[in-house]
Design an enzyme around this catalytic site. Structure first.
Site, short mmCIF file in Angstrom:
data_model
loop_
_atom_site.label_atom_id
_atom_site.label_comp_id
_atom_site.label_asym_id
_atom_site.label_seq_id
_atom_site.Cartn_x
_atom_site.Cartn_y
_atom_site.Cartn_z
N LYS A 13 45.92 7.71 10.02
CA LYS A 13 45.71 7.80 11.48
C LYS A 13 46.75 6.98 12.24
O LYS A 13 47.36 7.46 13.18
CB LYS A 13 44.31 7.27 11.86
CG LYS A 13 43.16 8.02 11.23
CD LYS A 13 41.83 7.45 11.67
CE LYS A 13 41.58 6.01 11.22
NZ LYS A 13 41.51 5.84 9.75
N ARG A 88 34.22 5.43 16.26
CA ARG A 88 33.88 5.41 14.85
C ARG A 88 32.38 5.67 14.64
O ARG A 88 31.93 5.68 13.49
CB ARG A 88 34.25 4.07 14.25
CG ARG A 88 35.57 4.08 13.47
CD ARG A 88 35.76 2.71 12.91
NE ARG A 88 36.66 2.64 11.80
CZ ARG A 88 37.92 2.18 11.87
NH1 ARG A 88 38.42 1.81 13.00
NH2 ARG A 88 38.63 2.11 10.78
N ARG A 127 49.27 -0.15 0.72
CA ARG A 127 49.61 -0.39 2.13
C ARG A 127 50.03 -1.84 2.31
O ARG A 127 49.41 -2.75 1.78
CB ARG A 127 48.40 -0.08 3.02
CG ARG A 127 48.62 -0.51 4.46
CD ARG A 127 47.79 0.23 5.46
NE ARG A 127 46.37 -0.08 5.39
CZ ARG A 127 45.46 0.45 6.22
NH1 ARG A 127 45.82 1.33 7.14
NH2 ARG A 127 44.19 0.14 6.08
N ARG A 160 46.43 -6.37 3.43
CA ARG A 160 45.28 -6.78 4.25
C ARG A 160 44.08 -7.08 3.34
O ARG A 160 43.84 -6.35 2.38
CB ARG A 160 44.89 -5.63 5.21
CG ARG A 160 45.62 -5.66 6.52
CD ARG A 160 45.46 -4.38 7.30
NE ARG A 160 44.10 -3.88 7.45
CZ ARG A 160 43.79 -2.77 8.13
NH1 ARG A 160 44.75 -2.06 8.72
NH2 ARG A 160 42.56 -2.36 8.23
N ARG A 171 34.21 0.37 2.75
CA ARG A 171 34.62 1.00 4.01
C ARG A 171 34.51 2.52 3.93
O ARG A 171 34.17 3.17 4.92
CB ARG A 171 36.07 0.60 4.35
CG ARG A 171 36.19 -0.87 4.71
CD ARG A 171 37.63 -1.31 4.81
NE ARG A 171 38.29 -0.73 5.96
CZ ARG A 171 39.61 -0.69 6.11
NH1 ARG A 171 40.40 -1.19 5.18
NH2 ARG A 171 40.14 -0.17 7.18
#
Ligand code: ADP
Ligand code: AMP
Length: 214
Positions: A13, A88, A127, A160, A171
């Site tokens: 996204k 969300r 990531r 992260r 998540r």
């Protein structure tokens, strides 16, 4: 043009929202980035949000809705914006629709970047985020010129905390339970378009441009 990006954590996204913002000259509004900036600055909002984010949970609706509604009313949003990571939950979507309707506006496009769960954990573990400017890279799919150093600002890159596999699994569960119902919500509103998020970053973007128009 008012655009919402939907998709699982790590679907791409943010990657696509940045490209949309640059091409159509509209602001990219990422609630995750707003929370991370607040955490970095040690604000009260940041401290509250952190306890949820660290556990892979959503920050409560009341901490995020007003923030976004205020943001989209700012002057740089007159020609539209791309929302990344908001809404969300169904209550967030309803609150946004209500706030926009009150000023005679509405969302034009909801774009679902579709990536199966099997790909997500691998993608998230690769990531890397810049500690300075928040730019996002990927060890394999979007590498920096110099390993571990941000191309944009030269600062260090980190994994992260919420991208570690255990938190990513949590998540994903939260996504399926609380966020995926938005697919039906925006399908019913007649503005949902789905793109395949497993293909090359530039090919995903081309599919989005085909939807939004040149
Ligand atoms: P989100 O904002 O949905 O959480 P990101 O845009 O940060 O996701 O993308 C998650 C990770 O996957 C990043 O490291 C990014 O560079 C990488 N990525 C994004 N899109 C693709 C793609 N189409 N193919 C491979 N990797 C991608
Ligand atoms: P993101 O950068 O979009 O992956 O968001 C990181 C984390 O911030 C999420 O896992 C949530 O804890 C929190 N967050 C971001 N946007 C929202 C939102 N719209 N509602 C609730 N929590 C959010």
């Amino acid at each position: 043009m008012k655009i919402i990006m939907l998709g699982a954590p790590g679907a791409g996204k943010g990657t696509q929202a940045k490209k949309i913002a640059a091409k159509y000259n509209i602001p990219h509004i990422s609630t995750g980035d707003i929370f991370r900036a607040n955490i970095k600055n040690g604000t009260e909002l940041g401290n509250k949000a952190k306890t949820y984010m660290d556990q892979g949970l959503l920050v409560p609706d009341e901490l995020v809705v007003d923030l976004v509604v205020d943001r989209v009313r700012q002057e740089d949003c007159v020609n539209g914006y791309v929302l990344d990571g908001f809404p969300r939950t169904i209550p967030q979507a309803e609150a946004l629709d209500k706030a926009l309707a009150a000023i005679g506006e509405k969302i034009d496009h909801a774009i679902d970047v579709n990536v199966p769960d099997e790909n997500i954990v691998h993608r998230m573990s690769g990531r890397r985020a810049c500690v300075g400017c928040g730019a996002t890279y990927h060890l394999e799919y979007a590498p920096t010129k110099e390993e571990g150093i941000c191309d944009a600002c030269g600062k260090e890159l980190i994994l992260r905390d919420d991208d570690k596999p255990e938190t990513v699994k949590k998540r994903l569960g939260v996504y399926h339970e609380q966020t995926q119902p938005l697919i039906d919500y925006y399908t019913n509103a007649g503005i949902l378009k789905t793109v395949d998020g497993t293909i090359d970053i530039n090919d995903v973007f081309q599919a989005i441009v085909d939807i939004l128009g040149e």
